[in-house]
Write a protein that holds these residues in place. Structure first.
Motif, PDB file in Angstrom:
ATOM      1  N   ASN A  69      -6.339   0.342  10.739  1.00  0.00           N
ATOM      2  CA  ASN A  69      -6.365  -1.097  10.417  1.00  0.00           C
ATOM      3  C   ASN A  69      -5.498  -1.403   9.188  1.00  0.00           C
ATOM      4  O   ASN A  69      -5.883  -2.172   8.313  1.00  0.00           O
ATOM      5  CB  ASN A  69      -7.799  -1.576  10.172  1.00  0.00           C
ATOM      6  CG  ASN A  69      -8.635  -1.517  11.445  1.00  0.00           C
ATOM      7  OD1 ASN A  69      -8.194  -0.995  12.451  1.00  0.00           O
ATOM      8  ND2 ASN A  69      -9.825  -2.076  11.401  1.00  0.00           N
ATOM      9  N   GLU A 112      -2.975  -3.101   8.846  1.00  0.00           N
ATOM     10  CA  GLU A 112      -2.516  -4.493   8.725  1.00  0.00           C
ATOM     11  C   GLU A 112      -3.359  -5.295   7.740  1.00  0.00           C
ATOM     12  O   GLU A 112      -2.951  -6.361   7.268  1.00  0.00           O
ATOM     13  CB  GLU A 112      -2.544  -5.178  10.101  1.00  0.00           C
ATOM     14  CG  GLU A 112      -1.517  -4.633  11.099  1.00  0.00           C
ATOM     15  CD  GLU A 112      -1.977  -3.393  11.853  1.00  0.00           C
ATOM     16  OE1 GLU A 112      -3.059  -2.857  11.525  1.00  0.00           O
ATOM     17  OE2 GLU A 112      -1.238  -2.942  12.753  1.00  0.00           O
ATOM     18  N   ASP A 169       3.958   0.878   9.804  1.00  0.00           N
ATOM     19  CA  ASP A 169       3.026   1.150  10.904  1.00  0.00           C
ATOM     20  C   ASP A 169       3.750   1.052  12.236  1.00  0.00           C
ATOM     21  O   ASP A 169       4.917   0.652  12.298  1.00  0.00           O
ATOM     22  CB  ASP A 169       1.853   0.158  10.866  1.00  0.00           C
ATOM     23  CG  ASP A 169       0.631   0.678  11.620  1.00  0.00           C
ATOM     24  OD1 ASP A 169       0.569   1.891  11.931  1.00  0.00           O
ATOM     25  OD2 ASP A 169      -0.280  -0.126  11.914  1.00  0.00           O
TER      26      ASP A 169
HETATM   27 MG    MG Z   1      -3.390   0.077  13.816  1.00  0.00          MG
END
Ligand code: MG
Ligand code: PRP
Length: 210
Positions: free
Chosen positions: A140, A142, A155
Motif C-alpha cells: 500500500n 501509494e 512502485d
Molecule cells: Mg501496491
C-alpha cells in the motif's frame, strides 16, 4: 526421482497467468496450485515438483538450488539481484516500475521516496545523480505521499487503477516488467535436458501468445 525438476512458482495474482501459459505449452498444472495451503505439490507424471513461494523468495530458492527453476517477476529479480540464469521472458504479468507522486509535487532537497523495492529506488536515483532518502514499506505504498510520509514513491503500475483511485500521477517510467523463467546455475547444467525441454515448450507458448 532424482531427476525431478523442482519448480518454484510464485503465489498470488500471477498464478492464473502461469496456469494459462503452461496449459498452452501442453503442460497443464495441478489444480492444487491455485488455492491450496500445501506448499509442495508433486506432479511426478510431468517429471516435476512445484514449490509454492512468496514471489520475492523465488530467486532465493533458485540461487540456493532448492528449486532448479522458477518463475519470477523482473521487479523481484532487479530488487533481489540473485545469482541465477534468466532463461526466458514469459511475457506475462506485464507492468512497469514508475516514480509516482501527487500532481502538485514539487522538487525538494533530499526528498523521501517510499518503496517496496528500496534497491531499485536507490539505484534509479543514484544513476540520475539525485540524493534521496529511501523508506522501505511492505505494501500500500501509494499511501505514503497522501499521508506525508514521502514526497514520491517507486512502485509497480499495471492498470493504473491504484494510482488513479488515490489521486496520484505517474511522473517517470523506470522500466517495463514481465515475468521470467529463471534457473539455478548448477541445475541448468546437470538437468539440462529437462530444463531445455520445458524452456522450449514455454517459448512456443509465449510466441503463440504474442
Ligand atoms: Mg501496491
Ligand atoms: C501492486 C502495486 C500497485 C498495484 C498496481 O500492489 O504495488 O499498488 O498493484 O496495479 P494497478 O496499476 O493495476 O492498480 P499489490 O496489489 O500487489 O499490493 P501491495 O503493494 O500492497 O503489495
Amino acid at each position: 526421482m532424482g531427476d525431478l525438476l523442482k519448480v518454484a512458482i510464485p503465489k498470488g495474482r500471477i498464478v492464473k497467468h502461469i496456469h494459462r501459459l503452461f496449459q498452452e505449452a501442453g503442460l497443464p498444472l495441478p489444480e492444487e496450485l491455485d488455492d491450496s495451503r500445501k506448499f509442495i505439490i508433486p506432479a511426478h507424471e510431468m517429471g516435476m515438483e512445484f514449490i509454492v513461494a512468496k514471489p520475492a523468495d523465488v530467486p532465493t530458492y533458485v540461487e540456493y538450488g532448492v528449486a532448479d527453476i522458477g518463475i519470477a517477476g523482473k521487479d523481484v529479480l532487479l530488487e533481489e539481484n540473485r545469482n541465477v540464469y534468466e532463461l526466458l521472458d514469459l511475457g506475462i504479468a506485464r507492468c512497469r516500475f514508475s516514480v509516482i507522486g501527487l500532481p502538485d509535487w514539487k522538487p525538494v532537497l533530499n526528498p523521501r521516496v517510499a518503496s517496496k523495492f528500496p534497491n531499485v529506488a536507490s539505484q534509479y536515483f543514484r544513476e540520475k545523480g539525485q540524493q534521496v532518502e529511501v523508506i522501505k514499506l511492505n505494501g500500500n505504498v501509494e499511501l505514503a505521499p497522501l499521508i506525508g510520509l514521502a514526497d514520491r514513491i517507486v512502485d509497480l503500475v499495471e492498470t493504473g487503477n491504484t494510482i488513479r483511485e488515490n489521486g496520484l500521477v505517474e511522473l517517470e517510467k523506470i522500466t517495463d516488467i514481465t515475468s521470467r523463467l529463471i534457473a539455478n546455475r548448477v541445475s541448468y547444467r546437470m538437468k539440462n535436458d529437462a530444463v531445455q525441454r520445458l524452456c522450449d515448450r514455454l517459448q512456443s507458448a509465449v510466441t503463440a501468445a504474442a
